[in-house]
Design a protein around this motif. Structure first.
Motif, PDB file in Angstrom:
ATOM      1  N   TRP A   1       0.884  -1.172   0.000  1.00  0.00           N
ATOM      2  CA  TRP A   1       0.000   0.000   0.000  1.00  0.00           C
ATOM      3  C   TRP A   1       0.913   1.210   0.000  1.00  0.00           C
ATOM      4  N   SER A   2       0.500   2.257  -0.702  1.00  0.00           N
ATOM      5  CA  SER A   2       1.295   3.480  -0.717  1.00  0.00           C
ATOM      6  C   SER A   2       0.379   4.663  -0.965  1.00  0.00           C
ATOM      7  N   GLY A   3       0.429   5.660  -0.075  1.00  0.00           N
ATOM      8  CA  GLY A   3      -0.428   6.833  -0.227  1.00  0.00           C
ATOM      9  C   GLY A   3       0.160   7.864  -1.161  1.00  0.00           C
ATOM     10  N   THR A   4       1.462   8.106  -1.055  1.00  0.00           N
ATOM     11  CA  THR A   4       2.091   9.169  -1.851  1.00  0.00           C
ATOM     12  C   THR A   4       3.218   8.643  -2.750  1.00  0.00           C
ATOM     13  N   GLY A   5       3.311   7.330  -2.889  1.00  0.00           N
ATOM     14  CA  GLY A   5       4.194   6.760  -3.907  1.00  0.00           C
ATOM     15  C   GLY A   5       5.555   6.276  -3.429  1.00  0.00           C
ATOM     16  N   ASN A   6       5.934   6.597  -2.184  1.00  0.00           N
ATOM     17  CA  ASN A   6       7.285   6.216  -1.745  1.00  0.00           C
ATOM     18  C   ASN A   6       7.428   4.694  -1.596  1.00  0.00           C
ATOM     19  N   THR A   7       6.460   4.083  -0.935  1.00  0.00           N
ATOM     20  CA  THR A   7       6.516   2.624  -0.770  1.00  0.00           C
ATOM     21  C   THR A   7       6.283   1.929  -2.107  1.00  0.00           C
ATOM     22  N   GLN A   8       5.521   2.566  -2.981  1.00  0.00           N
ATOM     23  CA  GLN A   8       5.329   1.994  -4.321  1.00  0.00           C
ATOM     24  C   GLN A   8       6.650   1.910  -5.077  1.00  0.00           C
TER      25      GLN A   8
ATOM     26  N   PRO B   1       3.874   1.834   4.434  1.00  0.00           N
ATOM     27  CA  PRO B   1       4.562   2.889   5.187  1.00  0.00           C
ATOM     28  C   PRO B   1       4.060   2.967   6.627  1.00  0.00           C
ATOM     29  N   SER B   2       4.783   3.720   7.429  1.00  0.00           N
ATOM     30  CA  SER B   2       4.331   4.023   8.787  1.00  0.00           C
ATOM     31  C   SER B   2       3.187   5.020   8.700  1.00  0.00           C
ATOM     32  N   MET B   3       2.049   4.642   9.260  1.00  0.00           N
ATOM     33  CA  MET B   3       0.868   5.519   9.234  1.00  0.00           C
ATOM     34  C   MET B   3       0.292   5.596  10.635  1.00  0.00           C
ATOM     35  N   GLY B   4      -0.806   6.347  10.794  1.00  0.00           N
ATOM     36  CA  GLY B   4      -1.424   6.485  12.114  1.00  0.00           C
ATOM     37  C   GLY B   4      -0.385   6.978  13.098  1.00  0.00           C
ATOM     38  N   ALA B   5      -0.236   6.288  14.196  1.00  0.00           N
ATOM     39  CA  ALA B   5       0.859   6.558  15.128  1.00  0.00           C
ATOM     40  C   ALA B   5       1.709   5.297  15.166  1.00  0.00           C
ATOM     41  N   GLU B   6       2.645   5.208  14.214  1.00  0.00           N
ATOM     42  CA  GLU B   6       3.523   4.034  14.099  1.00  0.00           C
ATOM     43  C   GLU B   6       2.720   2.754  13.866  1.00  0.00           C
ATOM     44  N   GLU B   7       1.772   2.860  12.933  1.00  0.00           N
ATOM     45  CA  GLU B   7       0.910   1.713  12.635  1.00  0.00           C
ATOM     46  C   GLU B   7       0.891   1.439  11.140  1.00  0.00           C
TER      47      GLU B   7
ATOM     48  N   GLY C   1       9.027  -0.605   3.792  1.00  0.00           N
ATOM     49  CA  GLY C   1       8.154   0.562   3.747  1.00  0.00           C
ATOM     50  C   GLY C   1       8.903   1.840   4.045  1.00  0.00           C
ATOM     51  N   SER C   2       8.206   2.929   3.827  1.00  0.00           N
ATOM     52  CA  SER C   2       8.758   4.258   4.035  1.00  0.00           C
ATOM     53  C   SER C   2       8.202   4.866   5.319  1.00  0.00           C
ATOM     54  N   TRP C   3       8.983   5.731   5.958  1.00  0.00           N
ATOM     55  CA  TRP C   3       8.549   6.421   7.178  1.00  0.00           C
ATOM     56  C   TRP C   3       8.914   7.895   7.072  1.00  0.00           C
ATOM     57  N   GLY C   4       8.304   8.713   7.950  1.00  0.00           N
ATOM     58  CA  GLY C   4       8.525  10.150   7.858  1.00  0.00           C
ATOM     59  C   GLY C   4       9.201  10.778   9.056  1.00  0.00           C
ATOM     60  N   TRP C   5       8.825  10.367  10.268  1.00  0.00           N
ATOM     61  CA  TRP C   5       9.375  11.051  11.433  1.00  0.00           C
ATOM     62  C   TRP C   5       9.580  10.145  12.642  1.00  0.00           C
ATOM     63  N   GLY C   6       9.179   8.915  12.546  1.00  0.00           N
ATOM     64  CA  GLY C   6       9.232   8.058  13.735  1.00  0.00           C
ATOM     65  C   GLY C   6      10.448   7.148  13.789  1.00  0.00           C
ATOM     66  N   ALA C   7      11.349   7.246  12.803  1.00  0.00           N
ATOM     67  CA  ALA C   7      12.591   6.467  12.776  1.00  0.00           C
ATOM     68  C   ALA C   7      12.355   4.964  12.708  1.00  0.00           C
TER      69      ALA C   7
HETATM   70  C1  LIG Z   1      -1.790  10.014   8.173  1.00  0.00           C
HETATM   71  C2  LIG Z   1      -0.301   9.801   8.207  1.00  0.00           C
HETATM   72  C3  LIG Z   1       0.279   9.241   9.345  1.00  0.00           C
HETATM   73  C4  LIG Z   1       1.666   9.052   9.411  1.00  0.00           C
HETATM   74  N1  LIG Z   1       2.216   8.511  10.556  1.00  0.00           N
HETATM   75  C5  LIG Z   1       3.561   8.343  10.611  1.00  0.00           C
HETATM   76  C6  LIG Z   1       4.162   7.792  11.774  1.00  0.00           C
HETATM   77  O1  LIG Z   1       3.502   7.449  12.762  1.00  0.00           O
HETATM   78  N2  LIG Z   1       5.511   7.655  11.792  1.00  0.00           N
HETATM   79  C7  LIG Z   1       6.298   8.023  10.730  1.00  0.00           C
HETATM   80  O2  LIG Z   1       7.514   7.862  10.790  1.00  0.00           O
HETATM   81  N3  LIG Z   1       5.756   8.553   9.618  1.00  0.00           N
HETATM   82  C8  LIG Z   1       4.413   8.715   9.532  1.00  0.00           C
HETATM   83  N4  LIG Z   1       3.851   9.226   8.391  1.00  0.00           N
HETATM   84  C9  LIG Z   1       4.726   9.596   7.271  1.00  0.00           C
HETATM   85  C10 LIG Z   1       4.731   8.518   6.187  1.00  0.00           C
HETATM   86  O3  LIG Z   1       5.144   7.271   6.701  1.00  0.00           O
HETATM   87  C11 LIG Z   1       5.696   8.957   5.087  1.00  0.00           C
HETATM   88  O4  LIG Z   1       5.213  10.160   4.502  1.00  0.00           O
HETATM   89  C12 LIG Z   1       5.882   7.889   4.007  1.00  0.00           C
HETATM   90  O5  LIG Z   1       6.927   8.289   3.145  1.00  0.00           O
HETATM   91  C13 LIG Z   1       4.609   7.677   3.201  1.00  0.00           C
HETATM   92  O6  LIG Z   1       4.860   6.616   2.305  1.00  0.00           O
HETATM   93  P1  LIG Z   1       3.992   6.432   0.973  1.00  0.00           P
HETATM   94  O7  LIG Z   1       4.471   7.498   0.012  1.00  0.00           O
HETATM   95  O8  LIG Z   1       4.313   5.067   0.501  1.00  0.00           O
HETATM   96  O9  LIG Z   1       2.556   6.610   1.357  1.00  0.00           O
HETATM   97  C14 LIG Z   1       2.478   9.429   8.316  1.00  0.00           C
HETATM   98  C15 LIG Z   1       1.879   9.983   7.171  1.00  0.00           C
HETATM   99  C16 LIG Z   1       0.515  10.178   7.116  1.00  0.00           C
HETATM  100  C17 LIG Z   1      -0.093  10.779   5.868  1.00  0.00           C
END
Ligand SMILES: Cc1cc2nc3c(=O)[nH]c(=O)nc-3n(C[C@H](O)[C@H](O)[C@H](O)COP(=O)(O)O)c2cc1C
Length: 144
Positions: A9-16, A57-63, A91-97
């Motif tokens: 699954w990928s929302g913005t393409g990074n994991t894709q 990717p990491s979504m929700g709160a590290e879910e 998968g890709s992550w944004g801020w949770g390491a």
């Molecule tokens: C609703 C939402 C929740 C997210 N929660 C986390 C998180 O808990 N920890 C984290 O490291 N990144 C979080 N992110 C950042 C995504 O993991 C990051 O943007 C990732 O590159 C998205 O991958 P994608 O392009 O495959 O969707 C979140 C992003 C969104 C939109």
């Protein structure tokens, strides 16, 4: 020939982008690979593959992403079909390491899967992220 399913699954393409590189790496290592967006894959199909590369990717709160990926993965665990199955996670992550991957890895091992390796990338995969994803694909192909 090892049959590998890449399910992501990928929302913005990074994991894709990672998934596409995993496919390339697994094919390069000789596997027969099919790639599915998670909504196009059902738990019933797991038995048709020797190994799985699961990407979210990491979504929700590290879910895991709650609408599609979490229900899929929970159903896969409940089905017992992951038991003994070679699996890689990415998968890709944004801020949770990468904390979500720790939890996901534990759940995968608890389901009895053979967790071969994991690979995570901060935001968009750069060249190193693409190479690492290809290596992950080769690893799952080699484990089947
Ligand atoms: C609703 C939402 C929740 C997210 N929660 C986390 C998180 O808990 N920890 C984290 O490291 N990144 C979080 N992110 C950042 C995504 O993991 C990051 O943007 C990732 O590159 C998205 O991958 P994608 O392009 O495959 O969707 C979140 C992003 C969104 C939109």
């Amino acid at each position: 020939m090892a049959k590998v399913a890449v399910v992501y699954w990928s929302g913005t393409g990074n994991t894709q982008k990672m998934a596409e590189a995993v496919v390339e790496g697994a094919k390069g290592a000789g596997a027969d690979v099919e790639c599915f967006e998670v909504d196009s894959f059902s738990v019933d199909q797991i038995d048709g593959f020797d190994g799985l590369a699961l990407g979210c990717p990491s979504m929700g709160a590290e879910e895991l992403e709650e609408g599609s990926y979490e229900p899929f993965f929970a159903a896969a665990v409940d089905s017992g079909k992951l038991s003994g199955k070679p699996v890689v996670l990415f998968g890709s992550w944004g801020w949770g390491a990468g904390a979500w991957m720790e939890t996901w890895s534990e759940r995968t091992k608890e389901a009895g899967a053979n967790l071969v390796d994991t690979f995570i990338v901060e935001n968009e995969p750069d060249d190193e992220g693409i190479e690492g994803s290809k290596k992950l694909g080769a690893a799952i192909a080699g484990a089947c």
